[in-house]
Design a protein around this motif. Structure first.
Motif, PDB file in Angstrom:
ATOM      1  N   SER A 172       0.954  -1.266  -0.537  1.00 25.03           N
ATOM      2  CA  SER A 172       0.815   0.369   0.318  1.00 25.03           C
ATOM      3  C   SER A 172       0.773   1.364  -0.161  1.00 25.03           C
ATOM      4  N   SER A 173       2.249   1.401   0.129  1.00 26.29           N
ATOM      5  CA  SER A 173       3.187   2.264   0.105  1.00 26.29           C
ATOM      6  C   SER A 173       2.645   3.304  -1.495  1.00 26.29           C
ATOM      7  N   LEU A 174       3.111   4.377  -1.108  1.00 25.36           N
ATOM      8  CA  LEU A 174       3.189   4.840  -2.898  1.00 25.36           C
ATOM      9  C   LEU A 174       4.505   4.873  -4.151  1.00 25.36           C
ATOM     10  N   LEU A 175       5.758   3.751  -2.925  1.00 22.84           N
ATOM     11  CA  LEU A 175       6.306   3.539  -3.746  1.00 22.84           C
ATOM     12  C   LEU A 175       6.276   2.263  -4.619  1.00 22.84           C
ATOM     13  N   ALA A 176       4.576   1.683  -4.077  1.00 22.38           N
ATOM     14  CA  ALA A 176       4.833   0.495  -4.746  1.00 22.38           C
ATOM     15  C   ALA A 176       3.952   0.708  -6.221  1.00 22.38           C
ATOM     16  N   GLU A 177       3.344   1.888  -5.643  1.00 18.82           N
ATOM     17  CA  GLU A 177       2.774   2.795  -7.407  1.00 18.82           C
ATOM     18  C   GLU A 177       4.237   3.527  -8.652  1.00 18.82           C
ATOM     19  N   LYS A 178       4.582   3.482  -7.974  1.00 25.84           N
ATOM     20  CA  LYS A 178       5.724   4.515  -9.063  1.00 25.84           C
ATOM     21  C   LYS A 178       6.119   3.018  -9.813  1.00 25.84           C
ATOM     22  N   LYS A 179       6.395   3.926 -11.083  1.00 29.90           N
ATOM     23  CA  LYS A 179       7.533   2.330 -12.224  1.00 29.90           C
ATOM     24  C   LYS A 179       8.715   2.953 -12.369  1.00 29.90           C
ATOM     25  N   GLN A 180       9.352   4.275 -12.555  1.00 30.86           N
ATOM     26  CA  GLN A 180      10.512   4.527 -11.930  1.00 30.86           C
ATOM     27  C   GLN A 180      11.053   5.040 -11.006  1.00 30.86           C
ATOM     28  N   LEU A 181      11.932   4.319 -10.211  1.00 32.99           N
ATOM     29  CA  LEU A 181      12.914   4.868  -8.623  1.00 32.99           C
ATOM     30  C   LEU A 181      13.861   4.834  -8.992  1.00 32.99           C
ATOM     31  N   THR A 182      14.304   5.776  -7.770  1.00 34.15           N
ATOM     32  CA  THR A 182      15.991   6.391  -7.611  1.00 34.15           C
ATOM     33  C   THR A 182      16.015   6.053  -6.458  1.00 34.15           C
ATOM     34  N   LEU A 183      17.233   5.848  -5.715  1.00 28.27           N
ATOM     35  CA  LEU A 183      17.329   5.771  -4.293  1.00 28.27           C
ATOM     36  C   LEU A 183      17.088   7.028  -4.082  1.00 28.27           C
ATOM     37  N   HIS A 184      17.633   7.563  -3.484  1.00 25.02           N
ATOM     38  CA  HIS A 184      16.693   9.023  -3.614  1.00 25.02           C
ATOM     39  C   HIS A 184      15.329   9.155  -3.107  1.00 25.02           C
ATOM     40  N   ASP A 205      25.517  -1.271   1.625  1.00 31.08           N
ATOM     41  CA  ASP A 205      26.694  -0.592   2.011  1.00 31.08           C
ATOM     42  C   ASP A 205      27.694   0.064   1.154  1.00 31.08           C
ATOM     43  N   GLU A 206      28.131  -1.141   0.716  1.00 33.93           N
ATOM     44  CA  GLU A 206      29.262  -0.781  -0.191  1.00 33.93           C
ATOM     45  C   GLU A 206      28.575  -0.071  -1.748  1.00 33.93           C
ATOM     46  N   VAL A 207      27.930  -0.971  -2.164  1.00 28.99           N
ATOM     47  CA  VAL A 207      27.804   0.029  -3.237  1.00 28.99           C
ATOM     48  C   VAL A 207      27.619   1.398  -2.845  1.00 28.99           C
ATOM     49  N   LEU A 208      26.274   1.430  -2.204  1.00 28.40           N
ATOM     50  CA  LEU A 208      26.338   2.921  -1.448  1.00 28.40           C
ATOM     51  C   LEU A 208      27.120   3.981  -0.943  1.00 28.40           C
ATOM     52  N   GLU A 209      28.112   4.014  -0.947  1.00 32.62           N
ATOM     53  CA  GLU A 209      29.414   4.279  -0.475  1.00 32.62           C
ATOM     54  C   GLU A 209      29.820   4.748  -1.680  1.00 32.62           C
ATOM     55  N   GLU A 210      30.226   3.922  -2.562  1.00 30.76           N
ATOM     56  CA  GLU A 210      30.174   4.231  -4.172  1.00 30.76           C
ATOM     57  C   GLU A 210      29.605   5.030  -4.533  1.00 30.76           C
ATOM     58  N   ARG A 211      28.681   5.555  -3.987  1.00 33.70           N
ATOM     59  CA  ARG A 211      27.927   6.348  -4.628  1.00 33.70           C
ATOM     60  C   ARG A 211      27.522   8.009  -3.997  1.00 33.70           C
ATOM     61  N   SER A 212      28.373   7.658  -2.564  1.00 31.35           N
ATOM     62  CA  SER A 212      28.379   8.791  -1.747  1.00 31.35           C
ATOM     63  C   SER A 212      27.305   8.804  -0.436  1.00 31.35           C
ATOM     64  N   LEU A 213      26.624   7.304  -1.144  1.00 31.52           N
ATOM     65  CA  LEU A 213      25.062   7.548  -0.021  1.00 31.52           C
ATOM     66  C   LEU A 213      24.747   6.974   0.842  1.00 31.52           C
ATOM     67  N   ILE A 214      24.334   6.776   2.136  1.00 31.97           N
ATOM     68  CA  ILE A 214      24.437   6.428   3.629  1.00 31.97           C
ATOM     69  C   ILE A 214      22.741   6.406   3.660  1.00 31.97           C
ATOM     70  N   ILE A 215      22.185   4.864   4.609  1.00 29.57           N
ATOM     71  CA  ILE A 215      21.556   5.114   4.508  1.00 29.57           C
ATOM     72  C   ILE A 215      21.167   4.854   5.989  1.00 29.57           C
ATOM     73  N   GLU A 216      20.293   5.305   6.932  1.00 31.11           N
ATOM     74  CA  GLU A 216      20.122   5.737   8.424  1.00 31.11           C
ATOM     75  C   GLU A 216      19.416   4.828   8.900  1.00 31.11           C
ATOM     76  N   PRO A 217      19.064   3.375   9.773  1.00 29.23           N
ATOM     77  CA  PRO A 217      17.607   2.308   9.832  1.00 29.23           C
ATOM     78  C   PRO A 217      17.477   2.982  11.210  1.00 29.23           C
ATOM     79  N   VAL A 218      16.122   2.859  11.152  1.00 31.75           N
ATOM     80  CA  VAL A 218      15.399   2.995  11.737  1.00 31.75           C
ATOM     81  C   VAL A 218      15.172   1.912  13.043  1.00 31.75           C
TER      82      VAL A 218
END
Length: 297
Positions: A172-184, A205-218
């Protein structure tokens, strides 16, 4: 020379610890020390250097270890051959990631035990580094990994297969309705992830670091079944192997998100050490898991 002293020596040498050897063998530490001292007196040489609470094999100790490992393997093989034809028994220590452990126990343990009632299984969990260390020190008979491809000349890969992984969210998430998604797009949502450093989480985490991105999980938790259950009810995102989310996707409660930017190479591998003696019980386990856990869906 007593076989039991050699067995104790092998455990102490492989674990680099009298204390750990005592735990594995169910001895007191003083018993282990006494048996090693008996061996040293009998052979007339020092087998271990004991400096600053660090245990290190001497050159003579290394030489003896090679012979002692052969003797203990032959002893185990002889004892195995004394059993009645068709009787398969023994003890197998398996180390896996939490998600694989959950799947194996809930889906297959009952049938395995019914087929091989004489085999006792011990399951432990850990990250890939821990599993490989346990394999090298003979603390595990076999490991199952979910990580990048592992290969070393002193390992036998009994079975392996590539594993698909996806970002996943509530249907039921809004993400599920989108056809083209990016990491952002995903980074705007809360994340529930397995613990840092664990297999595919580390790869992510290694893939994200290559893109200078970090996910901080709740939420960080090793139990992938709990993560999948929470995702069915909440608008959060996770990154999980497809076999974990299979039921939720089939029931229409979870949706896998295809993010072109992320392409990970994850493998499930069943590995044992090349120097490991394969008992009848271990061979039965390897064959059973090969047949039931490595089937292409």
């Amino acid at each position: 020379m007593e076989i039991r002293n050699l067995i104790t020596f092998v455990h102490a040498a492989e674990l680099n610890s009298f204390t750990k050897a005592a735990e594995v063998l169910d001895y007191s530490q003083s018993t282990v020390s006494f048996q090693i001292r008996q061996l040293e007196e009998e052979l007339g040489c020092l087998l271990f250097e004991r400096i600053s609470h660090t245990l290190t094999l001497t050159e003579k100790g290394k030489e003896l270890l090679a012979y002692a490992q052969q003797i203990t393997r032959l002893t185990d093989e002889f004892q195995e051959r004394q059993k009645s034809p068709g009787e398969i028994s023994g003890f197998v220590h398996v180390v896996t990631p939490d998600s694989v452990c959950e799947a194996m126990i809930t889906r297959h343990y009952h049938d395995f035990h019914a087929a091989y009632p004489g085999i006792s299984l011990k399951f432990s969990t850990g990250d890939t580094v821990t599993m490989l260390r346990m394999l090298d020190h003979n603390e595990a008979d076999v490991i199952l990994t979910l990580d990048t491809h592992n290969y070393r000349k002193d390992y036998i890969i009994e079975k392996e297969m590539r594993i698909t992984t996806h970002f996943v969210t509530c249907a039921s998430s809004l993400l599920a309705e989108k056809k083209q998604l990016t990491l952002h797009d995903l980074l705007e949502y809360p994340f529930y992830l397995t613990e840092k450093g664990m297999g595919y989480r580390r790869v992510l985490d290694e893939v994200l670091e290559e893109r200078s991105l970090i996910i901080e999980p709740v939420l960080e938790i090793s139990r992938t079944d709990l993560i999948a259950g929470l995702l069915e009810k909440e608008h959060a995102v996770s990154f999980l192997p497809d076999f974990v989310t299979e039921e939720g996707v089939r029931k229409g409660k979870l949706v896998r998100l295809d993010i072109e930017e992320i392409r990970t190479d994850i493998w499930k591998q069943m590995i044992y050490h090349r120097g490991k003696w394969i008992s009848g019980g271990l061979r039965a386990f390897l064959n059973y898991v090969s047949e039931h856990e490595f089937r292409e869906e």
